[in-house]
Design a protein around this motif. Structure first.
Motif, PDB file in Angstrom:
ATOM      1  N   VAL A  81       0.834  -1.206   0.000  1.00  0.00           N
ATOM      2  CA  VAL A  81       0.000   0.000   0.000  1.00  0.00           C
ATOM      3  C   VAL A  81       0.870   1.257   0.000  1.00  0.00           C
ATOM      4  CG1 VAL A  81      -1.617   1.365   1.384  1.00  0.00           C
ATOM      5  CG2 VAL A  81      -2.009  -1.084   1.058  1.00  0.00           C
ATOM      6  N   ALA A  82       1.913   1.254   0.810  1.00  0.00           N
ATOM      7  CA  ALA A  82       2.788   2.427   0.889  1.00  0.00           C
ATOM      8  C   ALA A  82       3.573   2.628  -0.399  1.00  0.00           C
ATOM      9  CB  ALA A  82       3.739   2.276   2.078  1.00  0.00           C
ATOM     10  N   VAL A  83       4.067   1.534  -0.971  1.00  0.00           N
ATOM     11  CA  VAL A  83       4.806   1.627  -2.231  1.00  0.00           C
ATOM     12  C   VAL A  83       3.888   2.120  -3.335  1.00  0.00           C
ATOM     13  CG1 VAL A  83       5.974   0.277  -4.019  1.00  0.00           C
ATOM     14  CG2 VAL A  83       6.528  -0.100  -1.615  1.00  0.00           C
ATOM     15  N   LYS A  84       2.681   1.609  -3.360  1.00  0.00           N
ATOM     16  CA  LYS A  84       1.712   2.023  -4.383  1.00  0.00           C
ATOM     17  C   LYS A  84       1.382   3.497  -4.257  1.00  0.00           C
ATOM     18  CE  LYS A  84      -2.477   0.220  -6.560  1.00  0.00           C
ATOM     19  NZ  LYS A  84      -3.513  -0.851  -6.498  1.00  0.00           N
ATOM     20  N   ALA A  85       1.293   4.007  -3.009  1.00  0.00           N
ATOM     21  CA  ALA A  85       0.974   5.414  -2.765  1.00  0.00           C
ATOM     22  C   ALA A  85       2.194   6.316  -2.924  1.00  0.00           C
ATOM     23  CB  ALA A  85       0.401   5.561  -1.364  1.00  0.00           C
ATOM     24  N   GLN A  86       3.341   5.716  -3.206  1.00  0.00           N
ATOM     25  CA  GLN A  86       4.603   6.447  -3.347  1.00  0.00           C
ATOM     26  C   GLN A  86       4.964   7.205  -2.071  1.00  0.00           C
ATOM     27  OE1 GLN A  86       3.601   8.427  -7.250  1.00  0.00           O
ATOM     28  NE2 GLN A  86       5.502   7.407  -7.907  1.00  0.00           N
ATOM     29  N   ASP A  87       4.638   6.604  -0.943  1.00  0.00           N
ATOM     30  CA  ASP A  87       4.944   7.174   0.366  1.00  0.00           C
ATOM     31  C   ASP A  87       6.213   6.486   0.883  1.00  0.00           C
ATOM     32  OD1 ASP A  87       5.104   7.914   3.046  1.00  0.00           O
ATOM     33  OD2 ASP A  87       2.931   7.975   3.309  1.00  0.00           O
ATOM     34  N   ALA A  88       7.352   7.097   0.642  1.00  0.00           N
ATOM     35  CA  ALA A  88       8.636   6.473   0.967  1.00  0.00           C
ATOM     36  C   ALA A  88       8.806   6.243   2.461  1.00  0.00           C
ATOM     37  CB  ALA A  88       9.781   7.337   0.430  1.00  0.00           C
ATOM     38  N   ASP A  89       8.434   7.243   3.271  1.00  0.00           N
ATOM     39  CA  ASP A  89       8.577   7.099   4.720  1.00  0.00           C
ATOM     40  C   ASP A  89       7.742   5.931   5.240  1.00  0.00           C
ATOM     41  OD1 ASP A  89      10.302   9.250   4.852  1.00  0.00           O
ATOM     42  OD2 ASP A  89       8.737  10.694   5.392  1.00  0.00           O
ATOM     43  N   GLU A  90       6.496   5.855   4.789  1.00  0.00           N
ATOM     44  CA  GLU A  90       5.602   4.799   5.264  1.00  0.00           C
ATOM     45  C   GLU A  90       6.048   3.431   4.760  1.00  0.00           C
ATOM     46  OE1 GLU A  90       2.833   3.069   7.497  1.00  0.00           O
ATOM     47  OE2 GLU A  90       3.344   5.215   7.496  1.00  0.00           O
ATOM     48  N   ALA A  91       6.580   3.381   3.540  1.00  0.00           N
ATOM     49  CA  ALA A  91       7.071   2.109   3.001  1.00  0.00           C
ATOM     50  C   ALA A  91       8.227   1.583   3.843  1.00  0.00           C
ATOM     51  CB  ALA A  91       7.512   2.289   1.551  1.00  0.00           C
ATOM     52  N   GLU A  92       9.126   2.468   4.225  1.00  0.00           N
ATOM     53  CA  GLU A  92      10.260   2.062   5.057  1.00  0.00           C
ATOM     54  C   GLU A  92       9.780   1.571   6.421  1.00  0.00           C
ATOM     55  OE1 GLU A  92      14.629   3.816   6.417  1.00  0.00           O
ATOM     56  OE2 GLU A  92      13.075   5.196   5.709  1.00  0.00           O
ATOM     57  N   LEU A  93       8.845   2.305   7.033  1.00  0.00           N
ATOM     58  CA  LEU A  93       8.322   1.918   8.347  1.00  0.00           C
ATOM     59  C   LEU A  93       7.559   0.592   8.274  1.00  0.00           C
ATOM     60  CD1 LEU A  93       7.043   5.372   9.693  1.00  0.00           C
ATOM     61  CD2 LEU A  93       8.985   4.042  10.528  1.00  0.00           C
ATOM     62  N   ALA A  94       6.791   0.424   7.195  1.00  0.00           N
ATOM     63  CA  ALA A  94       6.027  -0.822   7.034  1.00  0.00           C
ATOM     64  C   ALA A  94       6.959  -2.019   6.895  1.00  0.00           C
ATOM     65  CB  ALA A  94       5.100  -0.714   5.825  1.00  0.00           C
ATOM     66  N   MET A  95       8.058  -1.832   6.175  1.00  0.00           N
ATOM     67  CA  MET A  95       9.014  -2.928   6.035  1.00  0.00           C
ATOM     68  C   MET A  95       9.700  -3.226   7.361  1.00  0.00           C
ATOM     69  SD  MET A  95      10.377  -5.312   4.321  1.00  0.00           S
ATOM     70  CE  MET A  95       9.907  -5.007   2.618  1.00  0.00           C
TER      71      MET A  95
END
Length: 244
Positions: free
Chosen positions: A209-223
């Motif tokens: 979801v974060a990668v799809k939304a292009q939200d880099a901060d959230e993608a890192e936190l989700a991982m």
């Protein structure tokens, strides 16, 4: 990183010798007795040499004129090789091994998730989504991940993470799947049937979801959250294996 088949005389010999080396039964510098192996396993010299060739490719052995084939120092071993990792865990999962695996993934994957959010293409998203859909389907069809269900799940999980690496648009990062694949395969193979859950799927879904939304901060936190849950799973497994 070649994963050999344990079938056949050669495969059985590779497996036995690999275990002996990783468990310290064959010590650093010790010369391998080819005739002794022929006699012990009732195999031909050709089978012995082919088995030693496999172990040499994994950095466990070397050969020199007048010295013969001998066990190399640990610093030469290809510790990211899937077979070597499995042999290393043969006498029980150690906290050191789990910490090393967790640390390596934390170095690679959160940064990769951040890059993927910034650079992913529609093709990348499709590959990540496809892998997650397969994971969800396998879980729905095989709630306890028995037999073939577990193998399918492991492959889908590997495909999810390698697709994420490719989505970084960085060729060097993408090629780190050569290191990540055996780690994931090793990690997933250790999880007992039935231990995966909806929470495991939700953690992967949050990354997507974060990668799809292009939200880099959230993608890192989700991982990071996904890796924390994966580490907790393995810690529980170690605790189950440790006598009270």
């Amino acid at each position: 990183m070649t994963v050999f088949s344990k079938r056949g005389l050669q495969g059985q010999l590779v497996d036995t010798l690999g275990r002996r080396i990783l468990l310290g039964e064959l010590a650093e510098g010790q010369t391998i007795d080819l005739e002794g192996l022929e006699s012990e396993f009732n195999v031909s010299r050709t089978v012995v040499r082919e088995a030693l060739r496999v172990l040499t490719a994994k950095g466990l052995l070397d050969a020199r004129p007048r010295t013969g084939t001998f066990v190399l120092p640990r610093r030469n071993w290809k510790l990211l090789d899937e077979d070597v990792m499995l042999w290393r865990a043969e006498n029980g999962l150690s906290e050191k091994l789990l910490n090393e695996l967790d640390q390596l993934r934390r170095i690679i994957e959160p940064a990769a998730a951040r890059l993927a959010a910034l650079h992913r293409s529609e093709e990348d998203l499709s590959a990540i989504e496809n892998a997650l859909e397969r994971m969800a389907r396998v879980y729905a069809e095989h709630r306890n991940l028995h037999s073939n269900g577990l193998a399918e799940h492991v492959q889908a999980d590997i495909d999810f993470h390698t697709a994420l690496l490719r989505a970084t648009a960085n060729e060097l990062v993408a090629h780190m799947d050569m290191s990540l694949r055996p780690i994931l395969n090793f990690r997933d193979s250790l999880i007992p049937e039935g231990q995966q859950s909806e929470q495991f799927l939700d953690a992967h879904r949050a990354v997507l979801v974060a990668v799809k939304a292009q939200d880099a901060d959230e993608a890192e936190l989700a991982m990071l959250q996904l890796l924390s849950e994966a580490a907790d799973d393995l810690t529980q497994l170690v605790n189950q294996q440790t006598p009270a």
